[in-house]
Design a protein around this motif. Structure first.
Motif, short mmCIF file in Angstrom:
data_model
loop_
_atom_site.label_atom_id
_atom_site.label_comp_id
_atom_site.label_asym_id
_atom_site.label_seq_id
_atom_site.Cartn_x
_atom_site.Cartn_y
_atom_site.Cartn_z
N ASN A 51 0.80 -1.22 0.00
CA ASN A 51 0.00 0.00 0.00
C ASN A 51 0.84 1.27 0.00
N SER A 52 2.14 1.15 0.08
CA SER A 52 3.01 2.31 -0.02
C SER A 52 4.04 2.14 -1.14
N ASP A 53 3.82 1.14 -2.00
CA ASP A 53 4.73 0.87 -3.11
C ASP A 53 4.29 1.67 -4.33
N PRO A 54 5.05 2.68 -4.75
CA PRO A 54 4.62 3.56 -5.85
C PRO A 54 4.59 2.87 -7.21
N SER A 55 5.05 1.63 -7.29
CA SER A 55 4.95 0.92 -8.57
C SER A 55 3.53 0.53 -8.89
N PHE A 56 2.63 0.58 -7.89
CA PHE A 56 1.22 0.30 -8.11
C PHE A 56 0.48 1.61 -8.40
N THR A 57 -0.28 1.63 -9.49
CA THR A 57 -0.99 2.84 -9.89
C THR A 57 -1.92 3.34 -8.80
N ARG A 58 -2.63 2.42 -8.16
CA ARG A 58 -3.59 2.83 -7.13
C ARG A 58 -2.88 3.53 -5.96
N VAL A 59 -1.67 3.09 -5.65
CA VAL A 59 -0.91 3.73 -4.57
C VAL A 59 -0.55 5.17 -4.94
N ARG A 60 -0.16 5.40 -6.20
CA ARG A 60 0.15 6.76 -6.64
C ARG A 60 -1.09 7.64 -6.58
N LEU A 61 -2.24 7.08 -6.95
CA LEU A 61 -3.48 7.85 -6.84
C LEU A 61 -3.75 8.23 -5.39
N ARG A 62 -3.56 7.26 -4.50
CA ARG A 62 -3.87 7.46 -3.08
C ARG A 62 -2.97 8.51 -2.44
N HIS A 63 -1.68 8.44 -2.75
CA HIS A 63 -0.72 9.28 -2.03
C HIS A 63 -0.34 10.57 -2.77
N ASP A 64 -0.52 10.59 -4.09
CA ASP A 64 -0.10 11.75 -4.87
C ASP A 64 -1.28 12.49 -5.50
N VAL A 65 -2.08 11.77 -6.27
CA VAL A 65 -3.10 12.43 -7.09
C VAL A 65 -4.26 12.98 -6.26
N ILE A 66 -4.86 12.13 -5.43
CA ILE A 66 -6.04 12.58 -4.67
C ILE A 66 -5.68 13.69 -3.68
N PRO A 67 -4.56 13.60 -2.93
CA PRO A 67 -4.21 14.74 -2.07
C PRO A 67 -4.02 16.04 -2.85
N LEU A 68 -3.44 15.96 -4.06
CA LEU A 68 -3.29 17.16 -4.87
C LEU A 68 -4.65 17.72 -5.29
N MET A 69 -5.55 16.82 -5.68
CA MET A 69 -6.90 17.26 -6.05
C MET A 69 -7.62 17.89 -4.87
N GLU A 70 -7.44 17.29 -3.69
CA GLU A 70 -8.05 17.85 -2.49
C GLU A 70 -7.54 19.27 -2.23
#
Length: 311
Positions: free
Chosen positions: A178-197
């Motif tokens: 769940n913290s491995d950035p090689s998974f797309t969903r993890v990047r969404l969780r930690h990078d994309v959604i916080p930026l959108m927020e």
């Protein structure tokens, strides 16, 4: 009036789902994380429940993680079974693990299986579908009740399940994946959604979840209309299909082709088949995945199975 505790919030979500479904025996799929632990604990206060823990065997010490999850469940009165699976097949490790997990859960329990997907998971699912251009079905996200699966926490934030575990004295496991950035969903969780927020000043997860729910309602209405059209055009006569909008025709065609066993249909496939109705110029058949071919003969659509298979 004081706000409800996290534990009561989770419990109410489970109670709401169970009260609106005919469910029979109930099981909860438990990974050991906060979402599934809180879900299992809440469900145990409402009905008899079995915990199902899938050990994918993909990480060192996974058997110990599964055993610890079972021990955690024991403290809230939930008996658990550990299901060992082998992860193989196409589509990458994440997809193969998902297939193995869902198959193991189906085989282990003949009844409703509750899954710990939260509003945050729903938001990630909607963004994945949007980014991949997979069409409205993927943007509509996950259903709260999709037998045999139940997802009572789709309107509950992940932070609430973490707080519920703290209130109950449960110690969730944190999956390194769940913290491995090689998974797309993890990047969404930690990078994309916080930026959108940050850019949209909050409320993004809830907005995405509401959008998914509204879209599912629209899709259900369109699917019901498509079912009626198909009933009136059981022989797939072009004269019965052609008067309808192409969006409805493609829904009819999708159901017809899936019933015929055609796998992995895309929007491009459906548009090509629909052209045999709406853009007929005497063209040949349309090749589909699995070796199927759809053609137009004597004013009706026909699906030909792969060579060596009877229709």
């Amino acid at each position: 009036m004081a706000a409800p505790s996290a534990t009561l919030t989770v419990r109410k979500a489970v109670k709401d789902l169970l009260s609106t479904t005919s469910h029979g025996p109930v099981a909860v799929a438990v990974s050991g994380g906060a979402d599934s632990l809180a879900l299992a604990a809440a469900t145990a206060t409402l009905t008899e429940v079995t915990g199902l823990i899938v050990d994918h065997g993909l990480q060192h010490g996974s058997a110990d993680v599964a055993d610890e999850a079972a021990a955690q469940l024991k403290t809230v009165g939930v008996d658990a079974r550990v299901l060992r699976v082998e992860v193989t097949g196409p589509g990458g490790m994440e997809a193969a693990a998902r297939r193995a997990r869902y198959q193991a859960l189906r085989n282990a329990h003949d009844g409703l299986v509750l899954l710990g997907h939260t509003m945050d998971d729903q938001a990630e699912t909607v963004l994945l579908g949007l980014g991949r251009g997979s069409g409205p079905r993927s943007i509509a996200g996950m259903r709260a009740f999709d037998p045999p699966w139940g997802r009572p926490l789709l309107k509950v934030r992940r932070a609430v399940t973490v707080a519920a575990c703290a209130e109950l004295g449960l110690e969730p496991w944190t999956d390194p994946h769940n913290s491995d950035p090689s998974f797309t969903r993890v990047r969404l969780r930690h990078d994309v959604i916080p930026l959108m927020e940050e850019v949209l000043q909050g409320g993004v997860a809830g907005a995405l979840a509401r959008t998914a729910e509204q879209l599912r309602e629209d899709l259900d209405a369109l699917d019901a209309m498509a079912a009626r059209i198909r009933q009136d055009s059981q022989n797939m006569l072009v004269t019965g299909l052609s008067p309808h909008p192409s969006a409805l025709r493609r829904r009819v065609l999708r159901g017809w082709l899936k019933d015929a066993g055609v796998p992995e249909l895309t929007d491009g496939h459906l548009r090509a088949v629909d052209a045999l109705v709406g853009e007929w110029r005497g063209q040949g058949g349309v090749w589909l995945p699995g070796g199927f071919v759809v053609c137009r003969r004597h004013g009706r659509l026909c699906v030909q199975p792969p060579a060596g298979k009877s229709s």
